[in-house]
Design a protein around this motif. Sequence first.
Motif, PDB file in Angstrom:
ATOM      1  N   ASN A  25       0.818  -1.221   0.000  1.00 22.89           N
ATOM      2  CA  ASN A  25       0.000   0.000   0.000  1.00 22.89           C
ATOM      3  C   ASN A  25       0.851   1.270   0.000  1.00 22.89           C
ATOM      4  O   ASN A  25       0.480   2.257  -0.597  1.00 22.89           O
ATOM      5  N   ARG A  26       1.976   1.197   0.689  1.00 24.35           N
ATOM      6  CA  ARG A  26       2.828   2.387   0.814  1.00 24.35           C
ATOM      7  C   ARG A  26       3.291   2.867  -0.567  1.00 24.35           C
ATOM      8  O   ARG A  26       3.690   2.070  -1.412  1.00 24.35           O
ATOM      9  N   LYS A  27       3.250   4.174  -0.759  1.00 27.29           N
ATOM     10  CA  LYS A  27       3.544   4.727  -2.085  1.00 27.29           C
ATOM     11  C   LYS A  27       5.038   4.833  -2.385  1.00 27.29           C
ATOM     12  O   LYS A  27       5.472   4.645  -3.510  1.00 27.29           O
ATOM     13  N   GLN A  28       5.852   5.148  -1.369  1.00 25.63           N
ATOM     14  CA  GLN A  28       7.295   5.259  -1.600  1.00 25.63           C
ATOM     15  C   GLN A  28       7.941   3.869  -1.607  1.00 25.63           C
ATOM     16  O   GLN A  28       7.495   2.974  -0.904  1.00 25.63           O
ATOM     17  N   ASN A  29       9.015   3.728  -2.384  1.00 26.47           N
ATOM     18  CA  ASN A  29       9.786   2.477  -2.352  1.00 26.47           C
ATOM     19  C   ASN A  29      10.933   2.641  -1.356  1.00 26.47           C
ATOM     20  O   ASN A  29      12.091   2.851  -1.733  1.00 26.47           O
ATOM     21  N   ASP A  30      10.600   2.531  -0.077  1.00 21.70           N
ATOM     22  CA  ASP A  30      11.607   2.724   0.969  1.00 21.70           C
ATOM     23  C   ASP A  30      11.612   1.529   1.920  1.00 21.70           C
ATOM     24  O   ASP A  30      10.969   0.502   1.648  1.00 21.70           O
ATOM     25  N   ALA A  31      12.352   1.642   3.020  1.00 25.87           N
ATOM     26  CA  ALA A  31      12.486   0.531   3.966  1.00 25.87           C
ATOM     27  C   ALA A  31      11.139   0.121   4.569  1.00 25.87           C
ATOM     28  O   ALA A  31      10.893  -1.068   4.800  1.00 25.87           O
ATOM     29  N   LYS A  32      10.259   1.098   4.796  1.00 25.13           N
ATOM     30  CA  LYS A  32       8.939   0.770   5.358  1.00 25.13           C
ATOM     31  C   LYS A  32       8.101  -0.013   4.346  1.00 25.13           C
ATOM     32  O   LYS A  32       7.375  -0.941   4.709  1.00 25.13           O
ATOM     33  N   ALA A  33       8.207   0.370   3.084  1.00 25.64           N
ATOM     34  CA  ALA A  33       7.490  -0.369   2.035  1.00 25.64           C
ATOM     35  C   ALA A  33       8.042  -1.789   1.920  1.00 25.64           C
ATOM     36  O   ALA A  33       7.288  -2.750   1.752  1.00 25.64           O
ATOM     37  N   LEU A  34       9.352  -1.904   2.033  1.00 29.94           N
ATOM     38  CA  LEU A  34       9.982  -3.230   1.958  1.00 29.94           C
ATOM     39  C   LEU A  34       9.484  -4.134   3.086  1.00 29.94           C
ATOM     40  O   LEU A  34       9.175  -5.307   2.854  1.00 29.94           O
ATOM     41  N   ALA A  35       9.379  -3.589   4.283  1.00 32.47           N
ATOM     42  CA  ALA A  35       8.888  -4.370   5.428  1.00 32.47           C
ATOM     43  C   ALA A  35       7.455  -4.839   5.187  1.00 32.47           C
ATOM     44  O   ALA A  35       7.099  -5.987   5.491  1.00 32.47           O
ATOM     45  N   GLU A  36       6.640  -3.981   4.607  1.00 31.62           N
ATOM     46  CA  GLU A  36       5.241  -4.336   4.291  1.00 31.62           C
ATOM     47  C   GLU A  36       5.191  -5.436   3.227  1.00 31.62           C
ATOM     48  O   GLU A  36       4.458  -6.427   3.368  1.00 31.62           O
ATOM     49  N   LEU A  37       5.988  -5.272   2.178  1.00 29.84           N
ATOM     50  CA  LEU A  37       6.013  -6.278   1.106  1.00 29.84           C
ATOM     51  C   LEU A  37       6.541  -7.612   1.626  1.00 29.84           C
ATOM     52  O   LEU A  37       5.979  -8.676   1.331  1.00 29.84           O
ATOM     53  N   ASP A  38       7.606  -7.552   2.420  1.00 27.67           N
ATOM     54  CA  ASP A  38       8.188  -8.770   3.015  1.00 27.67           C
ATOM     55  C   ASP A  38       7.137  -9.558   3.794  1.00 27.67           C
ATOM     56  O   ASP A  38       7.018 -10.778   3.666  1.00 27.67           O
ATOM     57  N   LYS A  39       6.397  -8.842   4.616  1.00 29.01           N
ATOM     58  CA  LYS A  39       5.367  -9.476   5.466  1.00 29.01           C
ATOM     59  C   LYS A  39       4.359 -10.227   4.596  1.00 29.01           C
ATOM     60  O   LYS A  39       3.983 -11.368   4.894  1.00 29.01           O
ATOM     61  N   ASN A  40       3.932  -9.590   3.506  1.00 27.41           N
ATOM     62  CA  ASN A  40       2.928 -10.209   2.636  1.00 27.41           C
ATOM     63  C   ASN A  40       3.496 -11.364   1.812  1.00 27.41           C
ATOM     64  O   ASN A  40       2.813 -12.364   1.582  1.00 27.41           O
ATOM     65  N   LEU A  41       4.748 -11.253   1.381  1.00 31.07           N
ATOM     66  CA  LEU A  41       5.363 -12.351   0.612  1.00 31.07           C
ATOM     67  C   LEU A  41       5.653 -13.549   1.508  1.00 31.07           C
ATOM     68  O   LEU A  41       5.544 -14.695   1.073  1.00 31.07           O
ATOM     69  N   ARG A  42       5.977 -13.287   2.785  1.00 31.42           N
ATOM     70  CA  ARG A  42       6.222 -14.387   3.722  1.00 31.42           C
ATOM     71  C   ARG A  42       4.937 -15.167   4.009  1.00 31.42           C
ATOM     72  O   ARG A  42       4.990 -16.353   4.324  1.00 31.42           O
ATOM     73  N   ARG A  43       3.812 -14.514   3.888  1.00 30.41           N
ATOM     74  CA  ARG A  43       2.537 -15.229   4.048  1.00 30.41           C
ATOM     75  C   ARG A  43       2.343 -16.230   2.913  1.00 30.41           C
ATOM     76  O   ARG A  43       1.732 -17.277   3.095  1.00 30.41           O
ATOM     77  N   LEU A  44       2.821 -15.886   1.725  1.00 33.15           N
ATOM     78  CA  LEU A  44       2.675 -16.778   0.563  1.00 33.15           C
ATOM     79  C   LEU A  44       3.684 -17.921   0.604  1.00 33.15           C
ATOM     80  O   LEU A  44       3.398 -19.027   0.184  1.00 33.15           O
TER      81      LEU A  44
END
Length: 254
Positions: free
Chosen positions: A214-233
């Motif tokens: 959801n986060r608009k910037q490609n920064d460390a916070k966005a990476l943490a969000e993406l990581d969390k969702n990919l780890r669910r898969l």
Amino acid sequence: MKTKELKDFLDSKVALYNHPKFLETDPIQVPHDFSNKEDIEISGFLTATIAWGNRKSIINNAKKMMELTDNAPFDFIINHKKKDLDVLQSFVHRTFNGDDLVQFVKSLKHIYEHHDGLEAVFSRHAEAKSLQNAIHEFKKVFFETPHLQRTKKHVSDPLKNSAAKRINMYLRWMIRQDNAGVDFGIWKSLSPAQLSCPLDVHSGNVARKLGLLNRKQNDAKALAELDKNLRRLDPHDPVKYDFALFGLGVFEGF
């Protein structure tokens, strides 16, 4: 898209792009020219460092770096004399120039002589489900020796809110166990479960369209969000989805 549906869709794209044909257009082809562990990890690190901009230009310039180090990067780094560094001054890739390359060679020599090599530095500071602190600590070790201030910008720091795309990509190359023959999996002291997805414009845009980010910037916070969702898969190999996100963005214009 429901979670199972999304996983099935992305798994099918991983199967499509996590394939030896991927090497034909990707900078990871450069370390594939080597067989010795140290040559692979050093050529991979130098290649990943300049992996921004036009991919053809990245590959050509990475190969140029290998030629400047006599196509024996480990031997060059360990055994070079001061005068051997002069040849590196001609190198340039965007804002990474000959001075930066000389600095990288000196820093890598320090790491192999005083810290047991690249793998050991990252392993020493790894956390159970993340290597972002390890990247931060790696940068400190990398610049322990006298260094040019300008060169520091070429090593990202996740603790300063960087997504550290190039180092995360490099770590994927070295750590991920890949039966398809793309990633190397030569760093056995670390696990694919600890990896983070290399987040760039392409993977970020596709992840947003798929509801993984959801986060608009490609920064460390966005990476943490993406990581969390990919780890669910897939908690064991979350960054295999880098192939899907990147392929959908670059090759399919998703």
